[in-house]
Design a protein around this motif. Sequence first.
Motif, PDB file in Angstrom:
ATOM      1  N   VAL A 166       4.366  10.473  23.749  1.00  0.00           N
ATOM      2  CA  VAL A 166       3.990   9.823  24.511  1.00  0.00           C
ATOM      3  C   VAL A 166       4.529   8.672  25.341  1.00  0.00           C
ATOM      4  O   VAL A 166       5.121   7.735  25.042  1.00  0.00           O
ATOM      5  CB  VAL A 166       3.234   8.137  23.644  1.00  0.00           C
ATOM      6  CG1 VAL A 166       2.021   8.003  23.993  1.00  0.00           C
ATOM      7  CG2 VAL A 166       2.336   9.407  22.208  1.00  0.00           C
ATOM      8  N   ALA A 167       3.701   8.624  26.573  1.00  0.00           N
ATOM      9  CA  ALA A 167       3.891   7.916  27.745  1.00  0.00           C
ATOM     10  C   ALA A 167       3.752   5.966  27.756  1.00  0.00           C
ATOM     11  O   ALA A 167       2.230   6.484  26.281  1.00  0.00           O
ATOM     12  CB  ALA A 167       3.527   8.040  29.182  1.00  0.00           C
ATOM     13  N   GLN A 168       4.153   5.273  27.983  1.00  0.00           N
ATOM     14  CA  GLN A 168       3.896   3.914  27.967  1.00  0.00           C
ATOM     15  C   GLN A 168       2.311   3.622  28.288  1.00  0.00           C
ATOM     16  O   GLN A 168       2.111   2.577  27.609  1.00  0.00           O
ATOM     17  CB  GLN A 168       4.581   2.785  28.595  1.00  0.00           C
ATOM     18  CG  GLN A 168       4.969   1.429  28.469  1.00  0.00           C
ATOM     19  CD  GLN A 168       5.101   1.528  26.746  1.00  0.00           C
ATOM     20  OE1 GLN A 168       5.798   1.857  26.373  1.00  0.00           O
ATOM     21  NE2 GLN A 168       4.202   0.801  26.175  1.00  0.00           N
ATOM     22  N   HIS A 169       1.886   4.537  29.229  1.00  0.00           N
ATOM     23  CA  HIS A 169       0.841   3.993  29.649  1.00  0.00           C
ATOM     24  C   HIS A 169      -0.721   4.395  28.702  1.00  0.00           C
ATOM     25  O   HIS A 169      -1.630   3.843  28.628  1.00  0.00           O
ATOM     26  CB  HIS A 169       0.478   4.166  31.185  1.00  0.00           C
ATOM     27  CG  HIS A 169       0.214   5.813  31.047  1.00  0.00           C
ATOM     28  ND1 HIS A 169       1.103   7.151  31.100  1.00  0.00           N
ATOM     29  CD2 HIS A 169      -0.787   6.840  30.736  1.00  0.00           C
ATOM     30  CE1 HIS A 169       0.700   7.961  31.357  1.00  0.00           C
ATOM     31  NE2 HIS A 169      -1.067   8.120  31.267  1.00  0.00           N
ATOM     32  N   GLU A 170       0.175   5.085  27.859  1.00  0.00           N
ATOM     33  CA  GLU A 170      -0.882   5.856  26.334  1.00  0.00           C
ATOM     34  C   GLU A 170      -0.813   5.223  25.299  1.00  0.00           C
ATOM     35  O   GLU A 170      -1.943   5.534  24.270  1.00  0.00           O
ATOM     36  CB  GLU A 170      -0.561   7.530  26.628  1.00  0.00           C
ATOM     37  CG  GLU A 170      -0.750   8.252  27.508  1.00  0.00           C
ATOM     38  CD  GLU A 170      -0.106   9.490  26.915  1.00  0.00           C
ATOM     39  OE1 GLU A 170      -1.114  10.612  26.903  1.00  0.00           O
ATOM     40  OE2 GLU A 170       1.048   9.544  27.055  1.00  0.00           O
ATOM     41  N   ILE A 171      -0.126   3.986  24.693  1.00  0.00           N
ATOM     42  CA  ILE A 171       0.500   3.168  23.800  1.00  0.00           C
ATOM     43  C   ILE A 171      -0.296   2.255  23.957  1.00  0.00           C
ATOM     44  O   ILE A 171      -1.143   1.202  25.029  1.00  0.00           O
ATOM     45  CB  ILE A 171       1.827   2.862  24.014  1.00  0.00           C
ATOM     46  CG1 ILE A 171       2.486   3.918  23.664  1.00  0.00           C
ATOM     47  CG2 ILE A 171       1.415   1.754  22.871  1.00  0.00           C
ATOM     48  CD1 ILE A 171       4.096   3.663  23.523  1.00  0.00           C
ATOM     49  N   ALA A 172      -1.401   1.887  22.864  1.00  0.00           N
ATOM     50  CA  ALA A 172      -2.382   0.371  22.944  1.00  0.00           C
ATOM     51  C   ALA A 172      -1.569  -0.196  21.637  1.00  0.00           C
ATOM     52  O   ALA A 172      -0.844   0.632  20.955  1.00  0.00           O
ATOM     53  CB  ALA A 172      -3.936   1.426  22.325  1.00  0.00           C
ATOM     54  N   ARG A 173      -2.883  -0.599  21.290  1.00  0.00           N
ATOM     55  CA  ARG A 173      -2.155  -1.785  20.125  1.00  0.00           C
ATOM     56  C   ARG A 173      -3.365  -1.397  18.877  1.00  0.00           C
ATOM     57  O   ARG A 173      -4.838  -0.700  19.339  1.00  0.00           O
ATOM     58  CB  ARG A 173      -2.492  -3.185  19.794  1.00  0.00           C
ATOM     59  CG  ARG A 173      -2.172  -3.943  20.645  1.00  0.00           C
ATOM     60  CD  ARG A 173      -0.603  -3.696  20.842  1.00  0.00           C
ATOM     61  NE  ARG A 173       0.167  -4.513  22.402  1.00  0.00           N
ATOM     62  CZ  ARG A 173       0.859  -5.922  22.590  1.00  0.00           C
ATOM     63  NH1 ARG A 173      -0.261  -5.863  21.680  1.00  0.00           N
ATOM     64  NH2 ARG A 173       1.406  -6.232  22.861  1.00  0.00           N
ATOM     65  N   GLY A 174      -2.656  -0.632  16.927  1.00  0.00           N
ATOM     66  CA  GLY A 174      -3.819  -0.691  16.093  1.00  0.00           C
ATOM     67  C   GLY A 174      -3.266  -1.489  14.975  1.00  0.00           C
ATOM     68  O   GLY A 174      -3.107  -2.427  15.357  1.00  0.00           O
TER      69      GLY A 174
END
Length: 264
Positions: free
Chosen positions: A55-63
Amino acid sequence: MRPIWKGSISFSLVSVPVQLLAATEEHGPGLHEVHALDGGRIRHRKVCELDGREVAQHEIARGWEAPDGRTVVLDEADIAALPLPTKRVIDVVGFLDIEQVDPLMYSRPYWVSPEGASSERPYALMTEALARSGRLAVCKVAIRSRERLAVLRPRQGILVLQTLLWPEEIRDPGDLSSPSPVTDRELMLAEMLMDELAGVDIDQLHDEYAAALEQLVDAKALGAGLAPALEPGPVVDLMAALEESVRAARHARGDEEREQHQDD
């Protein structure tokens, strides 16, 4: 140094525009993970555990995991929209004497700089007032999407913001104290040893581990090695060890004083 945060100190009806700058930087030994067989660099990739895709950095969110097992996904826009009053404000909630704050709570320090000419006078006033009173300003501030407890304190005419751990983040150690009694003679010798070793120039202390590691790297690069370090033996007789330590400290201090006289 570039500011990492901009906002204002809020103290009753007084507002002081300021910015925060990182006050420290850690110097690590510069080691990285490699494959022991061939020296190839080990890379850590961010992979989704559901589809196995990197996963690229811009696809990462918080959960956040809900009690029923569902994952609630929050993106940066969601977090930025949080109605935190301390998002751009260092909110002073009160004052404490320095000894009232357990040093165990201290975390990361930041330099506080006045922002603009209009903030210089209230900044100077707050710095001097804290220095005269010997107190800390207890405050709350949001840094990097997290509200933190902190204190403002003066240091050589500059305000320092030091974040604190929340009380619930300090682990209860239980009873780790020693039940062994000590004698008056042992206490006297321990105090004498502390007197002999009183006064240390912290600026002259350096990271000996990093220096030894550098020597080891140089030696390994040349195909050699270093002699193993001597391990101190166990203390068998506490009284004898204290007495010998006091004698050694007095002897070392005498040598230092003689060297100073020669230099003068």
